[in-house]
Design an enzyme around this catalytic site. Structure first.
Site: not given
Lengths: 235, 235
Positions: A90, A122-123, A159, A194
């Site tokens: 997020g 991700s985050a 990413h 990714e």
């Protein structure tokens, strides 16, 4: 002993949430009946409950139950007592702000360093580095600090996106942005495409997945690293 | 009376630095023999001197000389005495940090509000909004605040990029990132595509260039605005 998976993304194009990495997670969390989920990064602004429900659905397929940290009265106790911990993706600025606001940044770092199995996507991966300063996210909220968990001795760019040679767009490429970071910082930055992830077992850090990763170090040309590369000495 | 040009980018694909907007700048800075350049955003980490030389070269073609703010002993005096001011693109976190560090954020806002002609491109445009929270840049340095000049009563997203429908990349689109901003903020955000700019004359704000712009407001679907749209009432 540290036992961490740091994944570039939760979802591959055409796939469903976490499906590409579920076999790995089944082994990673093999001693966990339930895991603690940290939904603070709220992708697209979804609620903590919605986000936790989505994660619970994915983990149900490997018979692991999921409880969101927001469901506990005391987030510190939730972390201390967790069998395993997953921090989802997020907005990294929001995630870091919430970790500091709830006074659990340091506790989370200590808990994972002491061996509680951890997954980040991700985050949730960005915060495994020394700082969140190589995130791609928008600064939608002002965090008290950019310092993060420091579970690995370098920074990540999840990413990671290669320059589009067909593009007519003149905004900075990811590589240019990381170069700007290195004008002021000397921390290595690993661009994780990714489908790639880092496996951390104690002090051993290994690149996993089928893709290469791109390593940026200050004053050097970027370098492509093969899968299964040992990154234990990178700092 | 405010007299401002807020451009999405300095350079269009296939063009040279500022060339697409030079005729507009010739008129905008018609009463200026020289302008003050603020090179703090340092694209790709280039030095203040290198950046200023690049800008001087472009402005020489319209017979305007350029001096970098770093060449003055006192940056406050440089701003107060400037005939016109240009803040170039690069990294917005760095630009904002330097403006605060040199104690000129408020002075620059007041000076431009009082009528000194101003040009911003990219990061230099981002700071014209209420905050820098809709920048695309990496947080390579920790600024003391995200608040910016507030020359217009909304925020900007320069280099606005439409989603690539062919892409297999799963990282957030620009639109998703702005949606995350609106989960926590109610300020409108104008996505300015490369080649567009805002003209601010007093309280009148007009979209210029040949492209549409994309307007994001909290809890609404994004809206496409035609060139020459009047944005004076947007807030």
């Amino acid at each position: 002993m540290k036992n961490i998976i740091i994944a570039s993304t939760s979802t591959l194009h055409g796939g469903s949430y976490l499906d590409y990495i579920l076999p790995t997670l089944e082994s990673h969390f093999k001693n966990c009946k339930s895991i603690l989920f940290i939904p603070y990064a709220r992708p697209s602004g979804i609620s903590h409950d919605e986000y936790t429900a989505k994660v619970a659905l994915a983990f149900a397929s490997i018979s692991i139950s999921v409880k969101g940290i927001h469901e506990f009265e005391n987030p510190e106790d939730a972390i201390k007592n967790a069998e395993g911990i997953f921090t989802g993706g997020g907005n990294t600025f929001l995630l870091v702000t919430q970790l500091y606001k709830n006074n659990i940044m340091q506790l989370l770092a200590e808990t994972v360093k002491n061996g509680t199995p951890y997954l980040g996507t991700s985050a949730g991966s960005n915060i495994c580095g020394l700082s969140m300063q190589t995130t791609n996210d928008m600064p939608i909220i002002y965090p008290p600090s950019f310092q993060t968990l420091g579970l690995i001795p370098f920074n990540l760019n999840p990413h990671y996106l290669d320059p589009d040679t067909q593009s007519l767009h003149m905004g900075e490429t990811r590589e240019t942005r990381i170069k700007e970071f290195h004008a002021f910082n000397s921390i290595p930055v690993l661009g994780l495409r990714e489908g790639s992830w880092l496996e951390v077992k104690g002090d051993k850090i290994t690149l996993k997945g089928s893709l290469k990763a791109r390593l940026f170090t200050k004053n050097n040309n970027p370098e492509e690293l093969e899968t299964e590369s040992d990154l234990s000495d990178l700092k």
